[in-house]
Design an enzyme around this catalytic site. Sequence first.
Site, PDB file in Angstrom:
ATOM      1  N   LYS A  26       4.076   0.257  -3.829  1.00 60.71           N
ATOM      2  CA  LYS A  26       3.969   0.863  -5.124  1.00 60.71           C
ATOM      3  C   LYS A  26       4.481  -0.020  -5.956  1.00 60.71           C
ATOM      4  CE  LYS A  26       6.039   4.839  -4.008  1.00 60.71           C
ATOM      5  NZ  LYS A  26       6.313   4.534  -2.719  1.00 60.71           N
ATOM      6  N   ARG A 101       7.278  13.396  -6.368  1.00 64.60           N
ATOM      7  CA  ARG A 101       7.303  13.354  -4.836  1.00 64.60           C
ATOM      8  C   ARG A 101       7.465  14.552  -4.093  1.00 64.60           C
ATOM      9  NH1 ARG A 101      10.278   8.163  -4.744  1.00 64.60           N
ATOM     10  NH2 ARG A 101      10.905   7.188  -2.561  1.00 64.60           N
ATOM     11  N   ARG A 144      12.325  -5.963   3.917  1.00 61.97           N
ATOM     12  CA  ARG A 144      12.621  -5.986   2.371  1.00 61.97           C
ATOM     13  C   ARG A 144      13.667  -6.297   1.972  1.00 61.97           C
ATOM     14  NH1 ARG A 144      10.482  -0.889  -1.063  1.00 61.97           N
ATOM     15  NH2 ARG A 144      12.386   0.152  -0.198  1.00 61.97           N
ATOM     16  N   ARG A 177      18.394  -3.183   0.383  1.00 62.54           N
ATOM     17  CA  ARG A 177      18.607  -1.767   0.045  1.00 62.54           C
ATOM     18  C   ARG A 177      19.460  -1.167   1.285  1.00 62.54           C
ATOM     19  NH1 ARG A 177      13.571   0.833  -3.120  1.00 62.54           N
ATOM     20  NH2 ARG A 177      14.211   2.652  -2.119  1.00 62.54           N
ATOM     21  N   ARG A 188      13.477   8.837   5.411  1.00 64.51           N
ATOM     22  CA  ARG A 188      12.612   8.787   4.206  1.00 64.51           C
ATOM     23  C   ARG A 188      11.109   8.902   4.402  1.00 64.51           C
ATOM     24  NH1 ARG A 188      14.013   3.122   2.368  1.00 64.51           N
ATOM     25  NH2 ARG A 188      12.636   3.235   0.629  1.00 64.51           N
TER      26      ARG A 188
HETATM   27  P1  AMP Z   1      12.357   4.603  -4.152  1.00 67.56           P
HETATM   28  O1  AMP Z   1      13.050   3.416  -4.751  1.00 67.56           O
HETATM   29  O2  AMP Z   1      11.147   5.257  -4.884  1.00 67.56           O
HETATM   30  O3  AMP Z   1      12.088   4.343  -2.809  1.00 67.56           O
HETATM   31  O4  AMP Z   1      13.658   5.756  -4.121  1.00 67.56           O
HETATM   32  C1  AMP Z   1      14.978   5.763  -3.620  1.00 67.56           C
HETATM   33  C2  AMP Z   1      15.516   7.126  -3.546  1.00 67.56           C
HETATM   34  O5  AMP Z   1      15.895   7.754  -4.885  1.00 67.56           O
HETATM   35  C3  AMP Z   1      14.681   8.105  -2.609  1.00 67.56           C
HETATM   36  O6  AMP Z   1      14.589   8.025  -1.169  1.00 67.56           O
HETATM   37  C4  AMP Z   1      15.180   9.446  -3.426  1.00 67.56           C
HETATM   38  O7  AMP Z   1      16.719   9.647  -2.519  1.00 67.56           O
HETATM   39  C5  AMP Z   1      15.515   8.952  -4.678  1.00 67.56           C
HETATM   40  N1  AMP Z   1      14.324   9.206  -5.630  1.00 67.56           N
HETATM   41  C6  AMP Z   1      13.475   8.640  -6.082  1.00 67.56           C
HETATM   42  N2  AMP Z   1      12.268   9.331  -6.597  1.00 67.56           N
HETATM   43  C7  AMP Z   1      12.484  10.318  -6.524  1.00 67.56           C
HETATM   44  C8  AMP Z   1      12.022  11.568  -6.666  1.00 67.56           C
HETATM   45  N3  AMP Z   1      10.633  11.473  -7.441  1.00 67.56           N
HETATM   46  N4  AMP Z   1      12.259  13.024  -6.425  1.00 67.56           N
HETATM   47  C9  AMP Z   1      13.555  12.988  -5.693  1.00 67.56           C
HETATM   48  N5  AMP Z   1      14.211  11.944  -5.346  1.00 67.56           N
HETATM   49  C10 AMP Z   1      13.819  10.725  -5.574  1.00 67.56           C
END
Ligand code: AMP
Length: 232
Positions: A26, A101, A144, A177, A188
């Site tokens: 994404k 999400r 990554r 990360r 996740r």
């Molecule tokens: P990402 O970079 O999109 O993988 O997001 C990293 C982390 O941020 C996720 O594992 C969640 O802990 C938090 N996070 C990001 N977007 C959301 C969302 N829409 N709802 C809840 N937690 C989020």
Amino acid sequence: MGSAGASPQTAVVGAVIFLGAPGAGKGTQAKRMVERYGIPQISTGDILREHVTRETALGMQAKAIMDRGELVSDKIVCDMVASRLSNPDCERGFILDGFPRTVDQATWLDGLLAEKSYEGKQLAPVVVEFQVSYNKLMQRLTGRRTCPDDGSIYNVHSQPPRVADTCDLCGAKLFTRKDDSDEAISVRLKSYEQQTAPLADYYRKKGSLHVINGEQDANAITQAVIKTIEQR
Ligand code: AMP
């Protein structure tokens, strides 16, 4: 798109929602759409990570949850998105990357988008789901590496930087990360299956879901995304 014949950089694009498991691509594709259309990528993960780096109250609250790979509360992310979408750079459209999400976030977003117009035009959101198998996701997440300065994303297996651990574009040292650890990855992916995967059905029922094979070559995926957006 809303403006037939307009160049991508001035066209009305509206809301584009990217769905897909962590590691589905994404973020990479969102950056390419930012370049093509000149509209912002709104990544709730990036906004949260910025809060963590700046050690804001919200960041302190979110850090442990994110490190474990769990989801931050709907209230926190919805407030963040509402505030970000009111920014003037969202006038022609925006790419939502990592939001919604949960079904509650999606319902909330529907309400917000129903009120929104883009340079005076009303447009339904385009939802793109990137489908990638479990093994491929694991390979992408464990490999990554991210640039802390310009956000470029590399993969030690499939898309390594020219010099190990170094950003091709700005020379910064790449980082892994914290939530790309084996333990957090498994949390996740589970939370994706349980809380986020049902969103595909949610948007399919509304007729707005477009599924793309996320295991193709990155350029082929980009072409498929552009076609989806521009056929709207
Ligand atoms: P990402 O970079 O999109 O993988 O997001 C990293 C982390 O941020 C996720 O594992 C969640 O802990 C938090 N996070 C990001 N977007 C959301 C969302 N829409 N709802 C809840 N937690 C989020």
